[in-house]
Design a protein around this motif. Structure first.
Motif, PDB file in Angstrom:
ATOM      1  N   HIS A   1      42.531 -40.943  34.196  1.00 49.09           N
ATOM      2  CA  HIS A   1      42.527 -42.155  33.364  1.00 49.09           C
ATOM      3  C   HIS A   1      43.824 -42.956  33.392  1.00 49.09           C
ATOM      4  O   HIS A   1      43.866 -44.059  32.866  1.00 49.09           O
ATOM      5  CB  HIS A   1      42.204 -41.778  31.906  1.00 49.09           C
ATOM      6  CG  HIS A   1      40.916 -41.040  31.752  1.00 49.09           C
ATOM      7  ND1 HIS A   1      39.718 -41.554  32.177  1.00 49.09           N
ATOM      8  CD2 HIS A   1      40.643 -39.799  31.255  1.00 49.09           C
ATOM      9  CE1 HIS A   1      38.749 -40.689  31.931  1.00 49.09           C
ATOM     10  NE2 HIS A   1      39.278 -39.611  31.382  1.00 49.09           N
TER      11      HIS A   1
ATOM     12  N   TYR B   1      46.719 -45.126  18.997  1.00 50.62           N
ATOM     13  CA  TYR B   1      45.306 -45.514  18.997  1.00 50.62           C
ATOM     14  C   TYR B   1      45.095 -46.791  18.184  1.00 50.62           C
ATOM     15  O   TYR B   1      44.207 -47.587  18.483  1.00 50.62           O
ATOM     16  CB  TYR B   1      44.491 -44.358  18.389  1.00 50.62           C
ATOM     17  CG  TYR B   1      43.024 -44.650  18.265  1.00 50.62           C
ATOM     18  CD1 TYR B   1      42.182 -44.499  19.369  1.00 50.62           C
ATOM     19  CD2 TYR B   1      42.476 -45.069  17.059  1.00 50.62           C
ATOM     20  CE1 TYR B   1      40.835 -44.772  19.270  1.00 50.62           C
ATOM     21  CE2 TYR B   1      41.116 -45.341  16.953  1.00 50.62           C
ATOM     22  CZ  TYR B   1      40.304 -45.188  18.067  1.00 50.62           C
ATOM     23  OH  TYR B   1      38.972 -45.457  17.957  1.00 50.62           O
TER      24      TYR B   1
ATOM     25  N   VAL C   1      45.260 -40.113  27.190  1.00 51.38           N
ATOM     26  CA  VAL C   1      44.350 -41.248  27.390  1.00 51.38           C
ATOM     27  C   VAL C   1      43.010 -40.611  27.695  1.00 51.38           C
ATOM     28  O   VAL C   1      42.861 -39.929  28.721  1.00 51.38           O
ATOM     29  CB  VAL C   1      44.833 -42.147  28.544  1.00 51.38           C
ATOM     30  CG1 VAL C   1      43.824 -43.259  28.812  1.00 51.38           C
ATOM     31  CG2 VAL C   1      46.215 -42.740  28.231  1.00 51.38           C
ATOM     32  N   ASP C   2      42.034 -40.773  26.786  1.00 52.36           N
ATOM     33  CA  ASP C   2      40.818 -39.961  26.867  1.00 52.36           C
ATOM     34  C   ASP C   2      39.683 -40.700  26.165  1.00 52.36           C
ATOM     35  O   ASP C   2      39.929 -41.324  25.124  1.00 52.36           O
ATOM     36  CB  ASP C   2      41.104 -38.626  26.149  1.00 52.36           C
ATOM     37  CG  ASP C   2      40.077 -37.567  26.470  1.00 52.36           C
ATOM     38  OD1 ASP C   2      40.463 -36.525  27.036  1.00 52.36           O
ATOM     39  OD2 ASP C   2      38.880 -37.761  26.130  1.00 52.36           O
ATOM     40  N   PRO C   3      38.464 -40.602  26.710  1.00 54.45           N
ATOM     41  CA  PRO C   3      37.328 -41.223  26.011  1.00 54.45           C
ATOM     42  C   PRO C   3      37.171 -40.667  24.593  1.00 54.45           C
ATOM     43  O   PRO C   3      36.648 -41.356  23.712  1.00 54.45           O
ATOM     44  CB  PRO C   3      36.122 -40.841  26.878  1.00 54.45           C
ATOM     45  CG  PRO C   3      36.690 -40.544  28.226  1.00 54.45           C
ATOM     46  CD  PRO C   3      38.067 -39.986  27.978  1.00 54.45           C
ATOM     47  N   ASP C   4      37.603 -39.406  24.377  1.00 51.69           N
ATOM     48  CA  ASP C   4      37.611 -38.828  23.027  1.00 51.69           C
ATOM     49  C   ASP C   4      39.062 -38.745  22.551  1.00 51.69           C
ATOM     50  O   ASP C   4      39.770 -37.796  22.853  1.00 51.69           O
ATOM     51  CB  ASP C   4      37.000 -37.419  23.053  1.00 51.69           C
ATOM     52  CG  ASP C   4      37.263 -36.674  21.749  1.00 51.69           C
ATOM     53  OD1 ASP C   4      37.589 -37.328  20.728  1.00 51.69           O
ATOM     54  OD2 ASP C   4      37.159 -35.418  21.768  1.00 51.69           O
ATOM     55  N   PRO C   5      39.507 -39.750  21.809  1.00 56.59           N
ATOM     56  CA  PRO C   5      40.926 -39.742  21.418  1.00 56.59           C
ATOM     57  C   PRO C   5      41.271 -38.716  20.345  1.00 56.59           C
ATOM     58  O   PRO C   5      42.445 -38.511  20.063  1.00 56.59           O
ATOM     59  CB  PRO C   5      41.156 -41.176  20.921  1.00 56.59           C
ATOM     60  CG  PRO C   5      39.816 -41.714  20.600  1.00 56.59           C
ATOM     61  CD  PRO C   5      38.801 -40.946  21.394  1.00 56.59           C
TER      62      PRO C   5
ATOM     63  N   THR D   1      41.982 -44.796  24.265  1.00 56.56           N
ATOM     64  CA  THR D   1      40.819 -44.764  25.149  1.00 56.56           C
ATOM     65  C   THR D   1      41.256 -45.330  26.500  1.00 56.56           C
ATOM     66  O   THR D   1      42.205 -46.128  26.564  1.00 56.56           O
ATOM     67  CB  THR D   1      39.664 -45.617  24.607  1.00 56.56           C
ATOM     68  OG1 THR D   1      40.098 -46.976  24.560  1.00 56.56           O
ATOM     69  CG2 THR D   1      39.226 -45.150  23.220  1.00 56.56           C
TER      70      THR D   1
ATOM     71  N   ARG E   1      44.223 -38.364  16.314  1.00 62.03           N
ATOM     72  CA  ARG E   1      43.740 -39.550  17.036  1.00 62.03           C
ATOM     73  C   ARG E   1      44.839 -40.579  17.267  1.00 62.03           C
ATOM     74  O   ARG E   1      44.879 -41.258  18.289  1.00 62.03           O
ATOM     75  CB  ARG E   1      42.599 -40.162  16.224  1.00 62.03           C
ATOM     76  CG  ARG E   1      42.206 -41.553  16.636  1.00 62.03           C
ATOM     77  CD  ARG E   1      40.905 -41.941  15.986  1.00 62.03           C
ATOM     78  NE  ARG E   1      39.831 -41.103  16.503  1.00 62.03           N
ATOM     79  CZ  ARG E   1      38.596 -41.530  16.739  1.00 62.03           C
ATOM     80  NH1 ARG E   1      38.273 -42.767  16.473  1.00 62.03           N
ATOM     81  NH2 ARG E   1      37.684 -40.726  17.216  1.00 62.03           N
TER      82      ARG E   1
ATOM     83  N   GLU F   1      39.868 -47.590  28.145  1.00 64.34           N
ATOM     84  CA  GLU F   1      39.716 -49.052  28.108  1.00 64.34           C
ATOM     85  C   GLU F   1      40.950 -49.699  27.471  1.00 64.34           C
ATOM     86  O   GLU F   1      41.454 -50.712  27.960  1.00 64.34           O
ATOM     87  CB  GLU F   1      38.467 -49.447  27.313  1.00 64.34           C
ATOM     88  CG  GLU F   1      37.155 -49.043  27.961  1.00 64.34           C
ATOM     89  CD  GLU F   1      36.857 -47.549  27.851  1.00 64.34           C
ATOM     90  OE1 GLU F   1      37.415 -46.873  26.951  1.00 64.34           O
ATOM     91  OE2 GLU F   1      36.087 -47.037  28.692  1.00 64.34           O
TER      92      GLU F   1
END
Ligand SMILES: [Zn+2]
Length: 264
Positions: free
Chosen positions: A82, A223, A15-19, A29, A24, A31
């Motif tokens: 996250h 994703y 879980v990462d702002p940059d998936p 994300t 991917r 969110e």
């Protein structure tokens, strides 16, 4: 679509702002992850531990279709930032599967795909998760393709990782997750004889009374899941594609005449 029988076990990776790029699909994300946890809470779902899933499967706990369990494979460092705060906000528990010889390193097994390496949690991070009531399981020593290994190498990955995590963290390791979702009868037997209570596969589906404790089914969250496809997975244990494929395989023999009645 009603909730079908059996506990659905969800599996996440990072879980990462940059998936990520090529990989991917396996990322979310922060969110999107938070929105999914909120959907579970608002949908009235009860989040079970894997131990409680075993109790349902063994008939020691009454089954309820509105139950899920949460699992995270590989042990990414980002879970501390996250995932943990979101789980705590909703009072959800989860199981994190660690790669014992890669703690504090990166996901070297994915390097061939060319995405940037992702940091894995260290032992202190894992201890912090355990202290907050999260379960820690084993995902092998090095994340190999287990079915390619000799019996002794396989045992080292399965039993050895359990011993290492128990030595480092001081608590029992009760669950195993097969790296790459790959297993055969040898892996299953070694997991069962190494003292694990259960193991997670990557096969879609729910876990109902009588399910194989060492091959629990899980629904991969990706994703590309929308609110709708996430709900579908939570309710059925299947992706839409897998659900359709399974139903067609079940129904097809009824419509296609078999060899019965053919003169020999
Ligand atoms: Zn993995």
């Amino acid at each position: 679509m009603p909730d079908t029988a059996g506990v659905k076990v969800l599996v996440y990776h990072w879980v990462d702002p940059d998936p990520g790029g090529r990989l991917r699909e396996w990322g979310l994300t922060p969110e999107a992850f938070e929105a999914q946890m909120r959907a579970l809470a608002e949908g009235g779902y009860q989040v079970l531990s894997l131990q409680e899933v075993l109790e349902v499967v063994q008939g020691e706990r009454p089954p309820s279709p509105k139950t899920v369990a949460l699992t995270f494979d590989d042990g990414y460092r980002g879970h501390l930032d996250h995932v943990l705060p979101v789980l705590e906000r909703f009072r959800f528990r989860a199981t994190f599967f660690l790669v014992s010889d890669r703690m504090g390193g990166t996901n070297t097994w994915d390097a061939r795909h060319g995405d940037r390496p992702r940091s894995l949690m260290g032992w202190n991070d894992a201890a912090a998760l355990a202290a907050r009531g999260m379960e820690l399981g084993s995902h092998s020593r090095t994340h190999p393709f287990l079915t390619n290994l000799s019996e002794s190498e396989m045992e080292n990955e399965i039993r050895g990782s359990k011993e290492t995590i128990e030595d480092r963290l001081g608590g029992p390791v009760r669950f195993f997750s097969y790296p790459h979702g790959l297993l055969d009868s040898r892996c299953r037997r070694l997991v069962a004889s190494s003292g694990y209570a259960g193991a997670c596969s990557s096969q879609f589906g729910g876990n109902d009374l009588g399910a194989d404790l060492f091959q629990l089914r899980r629904s991969q969250i990706t994703y590309y899941d929308t609110a709708w496809s996430f709900t579908f997975k939570v309710r059925t244990g299947f992706s839409i594609r897998e659900w359709t494929r399974t139903r067609v395989a079940e129904l097809l023999p009824r419509f296609v005449p078999g060899p019965r009645g053919v003169a020999s």
